[in-house]
Design a protein around this motif. Sequence first.
Motif, short mmCIF file in Angstrom:
data_model
loop_
_atom_site.label_atom_id
_atom_site.label_comp_id
_atom_site.label_asym_id
_atom_site.label_seq_id
_atom_site.Cartn_x
_atom_site.Cartn_y
_atom_site.Cartn_z
N ASN A 88 0.96 -1.14 0.11
CA ASN A 88 -0.24 0.06 0.10
C ASN A 88 1.03 1.23 -0.12
N TYR B 42 0.50 3.81 2.19
CA TYR B 42 0.52 4.69 3.36
C TYR B 42 1.36 3.94 4.58
N LEU C 208 -2.43 11.17 6.01
CA LEU C 208 -3.57 10.69 5.83
C LEU C 208 -4.47 12.02 5.37
N ARG D 151 -8.48 12.30 5.24
CA ARG D 151 -9.76 11.70 5.61
C ARG D 151 -10.53 11.78 4.40
N GLU E 168 -9.87 12.22 1.31
CA GLU E 168 -9.34 11.44 0.09
C GLU E 168 -9.61 9.95 0.36
N VAL E 169 -9.12 9.59 1.50
CA VAL E 169 -9.24 8.00 1.85
C VAL E 169 -9.61 7.70 3.32
N GLU F 286 -10.92 5.51 4.62
CA GLU F 286 -10.84 3.94 5.36
C GLU F 286 -9.80 3.14 4.27
N LEU F 287 -8.95 2.42 5.00
CA LEU F 287 -7.86 1.52 4.20
C LEU F 287 -8.26 0.04 5.05
#
Length: 795
Positions: free
Chosen positions: A175, A177, A200, A202, A204-205, A207-208
């Motif tokens: 990944n 991140y 990070l 939020r 944009e992403v 949850e991962l």
Amino acid sequence: MEARMEPAVQKRQVLFLCIFLGVSWAGAEPLRYFVTEETERGTFLANLANDLGLGVGELSARGSRIVSDENIRFLLLNPLTGDLLLNEKLDREELCGPTEPCVLPFQLLLEKPFQIFRAELWVRDINDHSPGFLDREILLEILESITPGAAFLLESAQDSDVGINNLRNYTISPNAYFHINVHDGGEGNIYPELVLDRVLDREEVPELSLTLTALDGGSPPRSGTALVRILVLDINDNVPEFVQSLYKVQVPENSPVGSLVVAVSARDLDTGSNGEINYAFFYATERILKTFEINSTSGGLHLKAELNYEAMQTYTLTIQAKDGGGLSGKCTVVVHVTDINDNPPELIMSSLTSPVAENSPETVVAVFRIRDRDSGNNAKMVCSIQDDLPFVLKPSVENFYTLVTESPLDRESQAEYNITITVTDMGSPRLKTQHNITVLVSDVNDNAPAFTQTSYTLWVRENNSPALHIGSVSATDTDAGANAQLTYSLLPPQDPHLPLASLVSINADNGHLFALRSLDYEALQAFEFGVGATDRGSPALSSQARVRVLVLDANDNSPFVLYPLQNGSAPCTELVPRAAEAGYLVTKVVAVDGDSGQNAWLSYQLLKATEPGLFGVWPHNGEVRTARLLSERDAPKHRLLVQVRDNGEPPRSASVTLHVLLVDGFSQPYLPLPEAAAEQARADPLTVYLVVALASVSSLFLLSVLLFVAVRLCRRSRAASLGGCSVPEGPFPGHLVDVSGTGTLSQSYQYEVCLRAGSGTSEFKFLKPIIPSLQSQNTGREVEENPSFGNDLGF
């Protein structure tokens, strides 16, 4: 699988400890054998006979066996070949858990003679378990304001294998991140840490989802995975912090459920929900979750289940403090469980010998081992038995004890022993375990039979019936079984002339004695013999006793008259002078009885007389005397019938006929009775000649005896004169003839005999007997009344 002995074993030094019976113990270093877990049952491990230097068949002859502390039968020994085989599949994780190395101690016990060899079976791990996570999904909430480089601790995986097969690495799915750092937590534990690589966003992403993989070091390696879900949160810029990063506490194992172990505390500088802290376990193991619980608000750690020092001594917990904004802090709590004396000692019996033969020297009765699952002083033990027993405990290696006889046992004193083995630990309070065993003592034939009496006296009445039971002998034997079964027998008589085999017999089983034939008191009054009692032991023991049999008399013999003779010849005539006074002794009836005792007590009675009242018979001695003075009117011839009777029951009797002739004096020629003359006339001439010859010989013999006695008396009279009736003109001195009271005569009588020189007749006359008590007065009276009486008598 491989089985071998390490070089250290081959170089071990053997230390011998001499104990009873010359037994030697095994060396200090144990034998080591190795086996891989999950090896098939029946796999050959080693040959113990070769490793111990024992000959073929020696293991079987000496009574070998495999014993272990846990009493787990995981090994099998073939005593004939000495091969050590695996008895079942082994699971190292089940046997030893996380402990490495996994060592299973066992002992080889030889009983004859007693010897112990220590050995160990090392179980090697194989990679048969994959790493695993308790939670399939790991949730992380991360603020979007977290700067790169921040690390987030993840849940550790669990792997039951040890060593190289244990957990070795973590990986994360690719990944942009995060990456994974692996840290060593000490004691061989590693844990993963998720490191942020970039900021990070939020928006944009939000949850991962990443895959966390745990890898072990096996070949080939095994793995386990968990899903990591990362939620991106808004900013919460203060992380909760614990007052202490490490808490160490000691908790007694007997602490009650629900008791407080420790209270952890954290603080958060934020306010509101971001400052509210909740406490929770951070990825705790299943054992921790079953044992402890934490108050989410106060941080108090409490017991959820009972602790057991013997099962687990240390617990390491990670507690997380999390605020309302999702930030968290962690601390470590190490709980040390302290031992208390809550386990009583244990006794493991290896062998027990019962019964034990009496009179045996020191004998191993039991072999056992003691143990205590506590530690320290709580595991120190003292072993003892009762003081009043002939046994002693002897310690050996590895907490083995042997119970041996202190002295030879005597079954007759005590045939059974109840032994209580008491094992007491040194803890506080002290705990003890008691084990009861019963030891029987087997009998040895060491006691000879003993008769109830050393001698027996039996009575049997004569004329008994054959096979009559006359008595019994009895013996006892304090042994048991066949050693106490007795056989009775007659011993050879000491008198070789005693026909014992025809007199008595004995019952071999009960000692009853029987008379084989009718006994005759007159022939055999008593006899003595020996009896023996022999037991059926090996070797047989025996004893003897004497038996005396007395034959009791029965009144089976009638009195027999010795005088006067009753042989069918001419009757004997007694001469009585008419001048005899009352009480004059006419004659004496002499009789005997073959019986004894009161059966031989004789009494005399005058049954018939020609002239009643003229003569009388004394009942006790048979003397016939005149009852009154004689007169001219009395008939010259008298016939008396005298009865002799014994005192038996019923009484027996005999009778005799006496002929009495009254004469004017002993100088009067003897005239035969008319009946006698007639009989003589009718007698055969030859009979007359025989009678004359017999009388002549008897007279000559009597004369010779009298001459011999007279000469001897005259020689003695030179020193001390003895009274007698010597005739001055005759060459023959007078003397007294003494007739002792033998047979049934009640007293002794002396008859005065006088011989006249030149007498032409060949006969002598019995004068009145001289009774000792009345001799002096009677003699004087006779001389005074008839002074010429003695001169008128002669041959």
